[in-house]
Structures are given as C-alpha cells and as structure tokens.
Design a protein around this motif. Structure first.
Motif, PDB file in Angstrom:
ATOM      1  N   SER B 100       0.822  -1.203   0.000  1.00 20.83           N
ATOM      2  CA  SER B 100       0.000   0.000   0.000  1.00 20.83           C
ATOM      3  C   SER B 100       0.857   1.256   0.000  1.00 20.83           C
ATOM      4  CB  SER B 100      -0.952   0.003   1.190  1.00 20.83           C
ATOM      5  OG  SER B 100      -0.236   0.062   2.398  1.00 20.83           O
ATOM      6  N   GLU B 101       2.103   1.157   0.473  1.00 21.44           N
ATOM      7  CA  GLU B 101       3.006   2.305   0.391  1.00 21.44           C
ATOM      8  C   GLU B 101       3.422   2.565  -1.054  1.00 21.44           C
ATOM      9  OE1 GLU B 101       5.057   2.078   4.798  1.00 21.44           O
ATOM     10  OE2 GLU B 101       5.964   1.036   3.115  1.00 21.44           O
ATOM     11  N   ALA B 102       3.459   1.466  -1.827  1.00 17.79           N
ATOM     12  CA  ALA B 102       3.896   1.607  -3.221  1.00 17.79           C
ATOM     13  C   ALA B 102       2.748   2.023  -4.129  1.00 17.79           C
ATOM     14  CB  ALA B 102       4.483   0.286  -3.710  1.00 17.79           C
ATOM     15  N   THR B 103       1.531   1.733  -3.717  1.00 19.13           N
ATOM     16  CA  THR B 103       0.386   2.002  -4.599  1.00 19.13           C
ATOM     17  C   THR B 103      -0.736   2.616  -3.776  1.00 19.13           C
ATOM     18  OG1 THR B 103      -0.489  -0.203  -4.208  1.00 19.13           O
ATOM     19  CG2 THR B 103       0.934   0.070  -6.114  1.00 19.13           C
ATOM     20  N   THR B 104      -1.825   2.873  -4.419  1.00 20.59           N
ATOM     21  CA  THR B 104      -2.998   3.395  -3.722  1.00 20.59           C
ATOM     22  C   THR B 104      -3.628   2.303  -2.868  1.00 20.59           C
ATOM     23  OG1 THR B 104      -3.402   4.855  -5.554  1.00 20.59           O
ATOM     24  CG2 THR B 104      -5.239   4.472  -4.059  1.00 20.59           C
ATOM     25  N   ALA B 149      -8.306   0.187  -7.720  1.00 18.83           N
ATOM     26  CA  ALA B 149      -8.241   1.000  -6.501  1.00 18.83           C
ATOM     27  C   ALA B 149      -7.834   2.437  -6.805  1.00 18.83           C
ATOM     28  CB  ALA B 149      -7.255   0.378  -5.506  1.00 18.83           C
ATOM     29  N   VAL B 150      -7.186   2.680  -7.938  1.00 17.70           N
ATOM     30  CA  VAL B 150      -6.742   4.037  -8.282  1.00 17.70           C
ATOM     31  C   VAL B 150      -7.820   4.777  -9.066  1.00 17.70           C
ATOM     32  CG1 VAL B 150      -4.998   5.408  -9.491  1.00 17.70           C
ATOM     33  CG2 VAL B 150      -4.331   3.277  -8.327  1.00 17.70           C
ATOM     34  N   THR B 151      -8.290   4.169 -10.149  1.00 16.43           N
ATOM     35  CA  THR B 151      -9.231   4.875 -11.043  1.00 16.43           C
ATOM     36  C   THR B 151     -10.680   4.638 -10.651  1.00 16.43           C
ATOM     37  OG1 THR B 151      -9.401   3.012 -12.572  1.00 16.43           O
ATOM     38  CG2 THR B 151      -7.595   4.560 -12.936  1.00 16.43           C
ATOM     39  N   LYS B 152     -10.925   3.663  -9.770  1.00 12.04           N
ATOM     40  CA  LYS B 152     -12.292   3.276  -9.361  1.00 12.04           C
ATOM     41  C   LYS B 152     -13.139   2.749 -10.526  1.00 12.04           C
ATOM     42  CE  LYS B 152     -11.003   5.249  -5.484  1.00 12.04           C
ATOM     43  NZ  LYS B 152     -10.227   4.432  -4.539  1.00 12.04           N
ATOM     44  N   THR B 153     -12.501   2.378 -11.612  1.00 11.64           N
ATOM     45  CA  THR B 153     -13.260   1.825 -12.741  1.00 11.64           C
ATOM     46  C   THR B 153     -13.358   0.304 -12.593  1.00 11.64           C
ATOM     47  OG1 THR B 153     -11.220   1.701 -14.028  1.00 11.64           O
ATOM     48  CG2 THR B 153     -12.598   3.643 -14.342  1.00 11.64           C
ATOM     49  N   PRO B 154     -14.440  -0.286 -13.132  1.00 10.23           N
ATOM     50  CA  PRO B 154     -14.617  -1.740 -13.028  1.00 10.23           C
ATOM     51  C   PRO B 154     -13.528  -2.495 -13.788  1.00 10.23           C
ATOM     52  CG  PRO B 154     -16.663  -0.654 -13.696  1.00 10.23           C
ATOM     53  CD  PRO B 154     -15.576   0.368 -13.807  1.00 10.23           C
ATOM     54  N   LEU B 155     -13.188  -3.661 -13.276  1.00  4.21           N
ATOM     55  CA  LEU B 155     -12.152  -4.496 -13.887  1.00  4.21           C
ATOM     56  C   LEU B 155     -12.782  -5.803 -14.359  1.00  4.21           C
ATOM     57  CD1 LEU B 155      -9.264  -3.985 -11.298  1.00  4.21           C
ATOM     58  CD2 LEU B 155      -9.411  -2.998 -13.598  1.00  4.21           C
ATOM     59  N   PRO B 156     -12.976  -5.993 -15.642  1.00  5.65           N
ATOM     60  CA  PRO B 156     -13.474  -7.288 -16.135  1.00  5.65           C
ATOM     61  C   PRO B 156     -12.395  -8.369 -15.989  1.00  5.65           C
ATOM     62  CG  PRO B 156     -13.716  -5.535 -17.779  1.00  5.65           C
ATOM     63  CD  PRO B 156     -12.811  -5.016 -16.714  1.00  5.65           C
ATOM     64  N   ASN B 157     -12.854  -9.612 -15.973  1.00  9.21           N
ATOM     65  CA  ASN B 157     -11.972 -10.784 -16.109  1.00  9.21           C
ATOM     66  C   ASN B 157     -11.131 -11.135 -14.881  1.00  9.21           C
ATOM     67  OD1 ASN B 157     -12.851 -11.195 -18.761  1.00  9.21           O
ATOM     68  ND2 ASN B 157     -11.387  -9.654 -19.504  1.00  9.21           N
ATOM     69  N   ASN B 240      -1.973  -6.308  -7.959  1.00  2.22           N
ATOM     70  CA  ASN B 240      -1.531  -7.170  -6.873  1.00  2.22           C
ATOM     71  C   ASN B 240      -2.628  -8.172  -6.542  1.00  2.22           C
ATOM     72  OD1 ASN B 240       0.899  -5.820  -6.568  1.00  2.22           O
ATOM     73  ND2 ASN B 240       0.100  -4.417  -5.023  1.00  2.22           N
ATOM     74  N   PRO B 241      -2.267  -9.445  -6.371  1.00  2.00           N
ATOM     75  CA  PRO B 241      -3.277 -10.411  -5.946  1.00  2.00           C
ATOM     76  C   PRO B 241      -3.814  -9.997  -4.568  1.00  2.00           C
ATOM     77  CG  PRO B 241      -1.086 -11.372  -5.870  1.00  2.00           C
ATOM     78  CD  PRO B 241      -0.945 -10.039  -6.514  1.00  2.00           C
ATOM     79  N   MET B 242      -5.065 -10.264  -4.317  1.00  2.74           N
ATOM     80  CA  MET B 242      -5.704  -9.808  -3.090  1.00  2.74           C
ATOM     81  C   MET B 242      -6.329 -10.989  -2.358  1.00  2.74           C
ATOM     82  SD  MET B 242      -8.390  -8.580  -1.255  1.00  2.74           S
ATOM     83  CE  MET B 242      -9.676  -8.887  -2.434  1.00  2.74           C
ATOM     84  N   VAL B 243      -5.682 -11.378  -1.279  1.00  3.46           N
ATOM     85  CA  VAL B 243      -6.178 -12.471  -0.440  1.00  3.46           C
ATOM     86  C   VAL B 243      -6.847 -11.845   0.770  1.00  3.46           C
ATOM     87  CG1 VAL B 243      -5.542 -14.451   0.971  1.00  3.46           C
ATOM     88  CG2 VAL B 243      -4.266 -13.950  -1.128  1.00  3.46           C
ATOM     89  N   ASP B 286     -17.714  -5.082  -2.712  1.00  3.62           N
ATOM     90  CA  ASP B 286     -16.834  -4.673  -3.813  1.00  3.62           C
ATOM     91  C   ASP B 286     -15.373  -4.874  -3.414  1.00  3.62           C
ATOM     92  OD1 ASP B 286     -18.967  -3.940  -5.370  1.00  3.62           O
ATOM     93  OD2 ASP B 286     -18.895  -1.824  -4.773  1.00  3.62           O
ATOM     94  N   VAL B 287     -14.574  -5.285  -4.373  1.00  2.00           N
ATOM     95  CA  VAL B 287     -13.155  -5.551  -4.145  1.00  2.00           C
ATOM     96  C   VAL B 287     -12.326  -4.519  -4.916  1.00  2.00           C
ATOM     97  CG1 VAL B 287     -11.296  -7.201  -4.570  1.00  2.00           C
ATOM     98  CG2 VAL B 287     -13.557  -8.024  -3.857  1.00  2.00           C
ATOM     99  N   TYR B 288     -11.382  -3.901  -4.239  1.00  2.22           N
ATOM    100  CA  TYR B 288     -10.506  -2.923  -4.896  1.00  2.22           C
ATOM    101  C   TYR B 288      -9.106  -3.511  -5.073  1.00  2.22           C
ATOM    102  CZ  TYR B 288     -14.175   0.495  -4.189  1.00  2.22           C
ATOM    103  OH  TYR B 288     -15.367   1.163  -4.253  1.00  2.22           O
ATOM    104  N   LEU B 289      -8.649  -3.549  -6.308  1.00  3.97           N
ATOM    105  CA  LEU B 289      -7.314  -4.096  -6.592  1.00  3.97           C
ATOM    106  C   LEU B 289      -6.331  -2.962  -6.883  1.00  3.97           C
ATOM    107  CD1 LEU B 289      -7.964  -7.143  -8.971  1.00  3.97           C
ATOM    108  CD2 LEU B 289      -7.748  -7.127  -6.470  1.00  3.97           C
ATOM    109  N   ALA B 290      -5.126  -3.087  -6.307  1.00  2.31           N
ATOM    110  CA  ALA B 290      -4.088  -2.084  -6.546  1.00  2.31           C
ATOM    111  C   ALA B 290      -3.236  -2.503  -7.746  1.00  2.31           C
ATOM    112  CB  ALA B 290      -3.210  -1.942  -5.309  1.00  2.31           C
TER     113      ALA B 290
END
Lengths: 293, 293
Positions: B100-104, B149-157, B240-243, B286-290
C-alpha cells in the motif's frame, strides 16, 4: 538489521503482539506463559525487523513441514534444522550452566545430535563396537573411568552409551551396508568405575544434506561438515545424565562445525598403543558426573 | 520476561550468536543473510531470555515434526501453528503495508489460511457453491464488483476464488459428507467487473485441534474458534493479488479470533433479501485491486 530508519511512529500495529500474548488464558502454566510470551515477542520482532513477506514466511512453513515429513524413528530433521542454526548447542550451554551452578562442575556436555538411539545393545567390557570395519578405519582402544565430580571417587554401574559414524560419514541407520547397531554400544562401568571398548578413530563427515537442513546450509553458503567426534551418553541414578561429544583435537572443522558443538574442554588426543594386536591407537577418557539435586 | 537480574557479566557465551551468523558464506544472497541473521539472533535471544532447557527445546522439535507429519495437500499444520501465534496475520500486515506504500490503498488483505486449494472449479456467474446445504444453513446471494483501486473503474476478467466452511465447522476436504469442492468456486468478473454467486452464511468454527496447533492452544488455555468469515482470493494480471477474509459483523469471536485475522475494515453485514426464492439474505461486497508496480 532493520532497513528502515528509526521513527517515533510505529510502522506496524504496536498493540498486535501484546494482544496475541494476552490471549493466553488463566490456566496456562507460568513456565508456558513465560516461554510463549518470549517466543511470540521474538518471532514477531524478527518478522517486523526484516519486514518478512507472506511469500517468504510460506517458504519457511514449507521448509518446516518438509522437516517433519522426513523425520521418523531413525531421523530427526527438525532437530537438524535447529542444529545448523546453533540452537541445540545453545540450549545445551544453558542447560549445562544451570546444572553446574547447582552442583560441582562435571564433564562439559554437548548436543545429543539426531543420530542417538535409545536401544543400544549392552556389550561386555573390552568388546568392540565395530562389526563392519572399513579398510580405511583405524581401530582405537578407548577406556577410562566414571567418577563422582564432587568426591572424585569411582562410580560403579554407570551405563555408557557410545555411538559414532563410520569412515564413509554414515551412522548405521543411514547405511544399508552396516549391520544393525554397528558402531554403537551400551557399556556398564565395573566395580572400579572402569569402562573399555574397541571402536574406530572418528572421521569428519557431513550432516545429511538431502533435506531442509541441507537446503538451508546451501542457501547460507555453508559446508555441512562436522569435525571427527565420538558421542557419549552416561547415566547413573543419583547423578545428572551426561550427554557429550569428544572431538579429535587434530580434526578438520573444529573451528567451523556445521552444528556448533565444539568446546575446548572436549578435545581429546588419540595416542599410539603398543602391545595390542587389535588396536594401534588408544584413547583414555574419564567422565565426571555431578550428583543430582 | 527474563527471570535473572541484569548483569555486566554475560551469563552465556557472548560471542556464540555472532559466530553462528558469521558462518554464512560469501555467496549467501543479501536478503537471505538479512533474514537468517535476524532469525538466528531472535531465536537465540529467546532461548537465553527464558533459559530454555534441552528438554523443553526437544518438546518444541517434536511439535514441529508432528506438524510436518500431519501436513499434506489438504492440510497445512505448520501454517496453522504459525497462525495461532499470530505470525500469518503479522506477515500479512507487513505485506499489505509494503504494497500500500507503493500504490494506492486497496482492499485490506487477510491471511490465506490453511484450507485454500489451488484447484477450485470455475463456476458460472450466479451459480451456487453449496451442494450439500445443511438444514441449519442460511443461503446468501453474494455479489459485487472488482474495481481498480486508483481509477475506481470496473475491472473485467478478474478471477475470484471463494471458499468457506460448512455449518459443522468443516471445510470440504476435512469432511467426508461434503462433495469435492463443496463451498468453493472460482468466478470470473464479467464485462462490468461484476461477480455473483449463492453461498451459505458463514458460522464460527474451531480450527482443527487434533494436532500440534490444538495442543498448543490447550497449553495456552485458549479456545480454537474463529469468527464467521468467507475467504476471497482475487487475481488479475497487472494488479496485486488480493487475499482476504470478510467477517460477519455480528459474529462471536471477533475480539478473540484464534488466528488473529480480524480487521475492522473487513467486517460486513448480511442483509435480508426479498424476491429471491433461493436466498433470504444478501451480501454486497466490492473488491478494490491495486495496480502492481
């Protein structure tokens, strides 16, 4: 070792470790509470200090599970993993220190090692423990007395377990070409506290490197060798049991034993022996036992 | 935790730990050197601090070997041992903090736990993962979106792995009465980043207590229960994978999870659902990916 500058703002939850420690219930024994509080604190401090990642931790878990999976009644890989980071030698020092503060100084102890067996056959005084003597082995007549560390008087009836590796570096349970309990025996000190047997002059050997301990040694760019030594485990009711190893003072690897067990007081000298067809070398070694409290 | 007064004279060999650390050869990787130097120092400090005896250490070795012997492709007892002393949650915090220090800031992570499987069957959007629904289970329609997590846009796939225990507290690989991969599934987010499936409302359960982790919990006078939760593992190339685990905000054991995984930001609320014959409850998440670096 921290890679981060010191800061007044903790980088990670400052209450987490205490929360884990405080989860112990009221019926935990005082010693268990002390041990686990300290272990939790140090393991957590380690993880924070190096900023251990989930992937690195999982590699460690796999290494520990592998150690258990390789262990059986003839092999203790978890013990060997501890040995190569010096932990068994350290707890031996701690245990010896505590015992010697309570009683008169006895023979310095050393680690049991992962090749001990509890079922050594009892052999007669003066018998040999070498039944598959290799061509490159030198036979040694080893003898001495078991003595009270306080009164210096001989102690009859002590049992002396002895075990050593063959010149190929293998203990009998690792080697299909050695008969069961080769280079092992249990001797009983006679009425004068004396014991004696024939064995082979020990030679340096590597600890097993086909498991997690071997993998760790490779990752640490360390060799797996141990200096030449003979294991002894001496037991007599009323005295502290004495587990030790004695090291050939001329062996290689005395300064960089892969399991850190060498003590100056445990160095011994093999000397020429004359008048004995069975052995060209001799080792005299007396064992001092401290009365138990 | 030391039981001994401080003293200028070290009670044990003050050079031993550095000797072990210095045994690492020049070809050790810098990270391995850093990790093992810190681990060796902390393990040795722990042993000296509590004056760990040989017998106590050997009990620990047997516990570790037992963990490996109980572990297989369906059970990871070494991992569970770490979990009950909070280590997996701590390395998760460290890993999340570094990411999280490296990304949003993305969705807070939580531990993978020992019941993950890499071979979840792919299921259609809107399918159920419950094939042996017990009478006391409540069906939930869980749905939401995967977002950047940065643009808040949906991520398909994105692939969403989900797994949970049944109401008897058992994951399917622990329970002969559940079909293979019951309460497990892998879903692929659609063109709008949406996912949906039916599952059961999770219930608290104890971690397995028939092995070394259970023995340790008993010795620490702690209960083995975990608060009700659903596991998620969300993966998409370039992120980043999110567990994580999400916890029922009304569950028991939120304050004393036996593996210390609860985070406030991971509490969720199951709400009534109307107009759906298949489910009386609903959970939107909702899941936010960095983005990865």
């Amino acid at each position: 070792m921290s890679t981060k500058p010191a800061s007044d703002t903790p980088r990670f939850d400052p209450n987490f470790t205490q929360h884990v420690i405080d989860s112990m219930g009221p019926n935990t024994s005082p010693r268990m509470r002390q041990v686990m509080a300290s272990l939790t604190k140090h393991i957590h401090d380690f993880a924070r200090e190096v900023e251990l990642t989930t992937d690195e931790w999982m590699e460690g878990v796999q290494l520990l599970n592998w150690a258990g999976q390789m262990s059986d009644d003839k092999r203790n890989e978890g013990q060997l993993l501890c040995d190569v980071i010096g932990l068994e030698s350290l707890v031996d020092e701690i245990t010896f220190k505590k015992a010697s503060e309570a009683t008169t100084l006895a023979t310095r102890t050393a680690i049991l090692g992962p090749f001990f067996r509890t079922d050594h056959p009892i052999r007669e005084k003066g018998a040999t423990i070498s039944f598959n003597t290799p061509d490159d082995a030198e036979i040694v007549y080893m003898h001495g007395r078991v003595l009270d560390a306080v009164t210096k008087t001989p102690l009859p009836n002590a049992s002396i377990d002895v075990w050593e590796a063959s010149t190929n570096g293998l203990y009998e349970q690792q080697d299909d070409n050695q008969v069961d309990s080769n280079l092992r025996g249990k001797f009983i000190a006679d009425a004068n506290g004396e014991y004696a047997f024939y064995c082979i002059k020990p030679t340096p050997y590597p600890v097993p490197d086909d498991g997690p301990a071997g993998k760790l040694l490779k990752l640490l760019d360390r060799h797996p060798y141990r200096p030449a030594h003979i294991h002894l485990n001496v037991i007599l009711a009323g005295f502290n049991p004495m587990v030790t190893q004695i090291f050939d003072k001329d062996s290689k690897y005395l300064d960089n034993d892969s399991v850190f067990a060498v003590q100056d007081s445990l160095l011994v000298e093999f000397v020429p022996r004359s008048g004995d067809e069975k052995a060209k070398l001799e080792l005299k070694y007396d064992v001092y036992l401290a009365p138990s409290e």
